[in-house]
Write a protein that holds these residues in place. Structure first.
Motif, short mmCIF file in Angstrom:
data_model
loop_
_atom_site.label_atom_id
_atom_site.label_comp_id
_atom_site.label_asym_id
_atom_site.label_seq_id
_atom_site.Cartn_x
_atom_site.Cartn_y
_atom_site.Cartn_z
N SER A 207 0.85 -1.19 0.00
CA SER A 207 0.00 0.00 0.00
C SER A 207 0.88 1.24 0.00
CB SER A 207 -0.89 -0.03 1.25
OG SER A 207 -1.71 1.11 1.29
N SER B 204 -3.57 4.56 -1.27
CA SER B 204 -4.35 5.31 -0.28
C SER B 204 -4.81 6.61 -0.93
CB SER B 204 -3.48 5.61 0.95
OG SER B 204 -3.16 4.40 1.60
N HIS C 186 -8.29 8.33 -0.67
CA HIS C 186 -8.95 9.10 0.39
C HIS C 186 -9.63 10.39 -0.01
CE1 HIS C 186 -6.99 6.09 2.68
NE2 HIS C 186 -5.91 6.73 3.01
N ASN D 30 -10.86 4.97 11.84
CA ASN D 30 -10.64 4.64 13.25
C ASN D 30 -10.21 5.90 13.98
OD1 ASN D 30 -10.99 1.70 13.09
ND2 ASN D 30 -9.24 1.86 11.70
N1 SAH Z 1 1.99 4.48 3.93
C1 SAH Z 1 1.24 3.47 3.24
C2 SAH Z 1 1.08 2.23 4.07
C3 SAH Z 1 0.21 2.40 5.30
S1 SAH Z 1 -1.28 1.58 4.98
C4 SAH Z 1 -0.08 4.05 2.77
O1 SAH Z 1 -0.35 5.18 3.10
O2 SAH Z 1 -0.79 3.40 2.02
C5 SAH Z 1 -2.32 2.12 6.23
C6 SAH Z 1 -3.66 2.48 5.67
O3 SAH Z 1 -4.51 2.90 6.75
C7 SAH Z 1 -3.58 3.62 4.69
O4 SAH Z 1 -4.52 3.48 3.69
C8 SAH Z 1 -3.93 4.78 5.60
O5 SAH Z 1 -4.33 5.88 4.88
C9 SAH Z 1 -5.02 4.17 6.44
N2 SAH Z 1 -5.27 4.89 7.69
C10 SAH Z 1 -4.48 5.76 8.32
N3 SAH Z 1 -5.05 6.22 9.45
C11 SAH Z 1 -6.26 5.60 9.53
C12 SAH Z 1 -7.30 5.62 10.49
N4 SAH Z 1 -7.20 6.35 11.58
N5 SAH Z 1 -8.39 4.87 10.26
C13 SAH Z 1 -8.46 4.08 9.16
N6 SAH Z 1 -7.49 4.00 8.23
C14 SAH Z 1 -6.40 4.76 8.42
#
Ligand code: SAH
Length: 340
Positions: free
Chosen positions: A188, A211, A213, A287
């Motif tokens: 990811s 990611s 978002h 979360n």
């Molecule tokens: N740095 C990489 C790998 C981390 S993956 C990335 O950003 O993809 C972790 C995943 O959880 C990412 O999609 C991130 O955006 C998401 N994430 C981060 N904080 C979160 C939260 N509080 N609740 C749900 N998902 C979250």
């Protein structure tokens, strides 16, 4: 001393050949390490004494210290102490299709996503390949299970530690060793465009998750610093090229943040953005954490968003919520245990 769990089979073959020894010994050693799971060179019974002696002069077989372990329904979260005293987490999830581990790739993270706990500690350093391999080995050993799936979604940005991550993939995918199928591995990234381009040339069929978002730059700039360096048009172009080259489907992760990116209009815009792209969208219930002010979208809002995407022929799933009671859920992993 170098940790042997950080060596690909090719690295080990080179070691043997450079020392005037036979290449096939690498396969034997690999099998002892990863099939029979020995803890000491002396247990390698079909390997000659002199080879063992030489190996143990150069390499260590060392694991990491598990300093905490917390359990929730179908989830176990581990806290590891690294040799330099830094700490990282890994999470084991028990799905109906098998056991999946969420691996950390860095101590801290520099990506600065506003909603994520992992980035509250800036990157201290990259993890070495062996430190990623050992997360998997130790969780298997501790729970006496086999892991079938690996996601690089723990602390850190995998593409900000590209070479070690690729080495890790080579090691765990090797069928003489841990043998996790490449289609069972997911990387990811928050969207490091040059690395996505590089990854398109990687020859293994590892899954790529982005990611995302947000459906537009305005919202994405507000919540993800990386978007200022690589805005959506560049990201989407890189992904289209990736798909054209690899013929693989990508996953877009989309956290549902209350009143930020969860409106029906956002869902429509997202459908437009992804039109024609071979992908599916994974909606992630946010979360909440005690340090960060974002709120999670309500169940109804998530379902409406989901329906709107479906209506627009976007493949979409809602991610099952895991481990929030033990702070093991997405975005709750962190390296800085000093403050709570
Ligand atoms: N740095 C990489 C790998 C981390 S993956 C990335 O950003 O993809 C972790 C995943 O959880 C990412 O999609 C991130 O955006 C998401 N994430 C981060 N904080 C979160 C939260 N509080 N609740 C749900 N998902 C979250």
């Amino acid at each position: 001393m170098e940790n042997i769990y950080g060596l690909t089979q090719q690295n080990l073959e080179k070691y043997f050949v450079d020392n005037g020894d036979k290449k096939f010994k690498a396969t034997q050693v690999y099998e002892w390490l990863y099939k029979k799971r020995i803890h000491d060179f002396s247990e390698m019974r079909n390997v000659s004494k002199s080879t063992i002696e030489n190996l143990s002069k150069v390499f260590a077989i060392k694991k990491l210290e598990i300093i905490d372990k917390r359990e929730d329904v179908d989830v176990v979260k581990y806290l590891f102490r690294l040799e330099d005293n830094n700490k990282i987490e890994a999470v084991l999830m028990n799905h109906d299709y098998g056991n999946s581990i969420c691996i950390s790739t860095q101590v801290g993270c520099n990506m600065g996503c506003h909603f994520c706990e992992s980035g509250r500690l800036k990157k201290v350093r990259n993890l070495e390949a062996y430190e990623m391999v050992v997360q998997l080995l130790q969780v298997e050993e501790d729970l006496n299970i086999r892991i079938s799936h690996v996601v690089l979604m723990g602390i850190g940005e995998p593409f900000d530690n590209y070479d070690n991550v690729i080495k890790f993939l080579e090691i765990i995918n090797n069928n003489k060793g841990i043998d996790i199928g490449s289609r069972h591995i997911t990387i990811s990234t928050c969207g490091l465009v040059p690395k996505i381009e590089q990854f398109a040339d990687y020859d293994k069929q590892v899954n790529l998750a982005i990611s995302l978002h947000a459906p537009n730059n305005e919202i994405r700039n507000q919540i993800m610093e990386i978007n200022k360096a690589y805005p959506l048009e560049k990201l989407i172009l890189a992904i289209k090229k990736y798909i054209a080259k690899t013929n693989r489907r990508v996953t877009f992760e989309y956290i549902m943040l209350k009143d930020i990116n969860d409106s029906r209009a956002c869902a429509k815009e997202l459908s437009e953005l992804l039109r024609g792209i071979n992908c599916y969208v994974n909606l992630i219930p946010y979360n909440e954490t005690s340090h960060i002010e974002f709120k999670k979208s309500s169940k109804d809002t998530i379902l409406e968003f989901y329906d709107e995407l479906k209506k627009n022929q976007v493949n979409v799933t809602i991610r099952r919520e895991f481990g929030s009671k033990v702070n093991a859920a997405c975005g709750q992993l962190r390296s800085n245990y000093k403050e709570d």
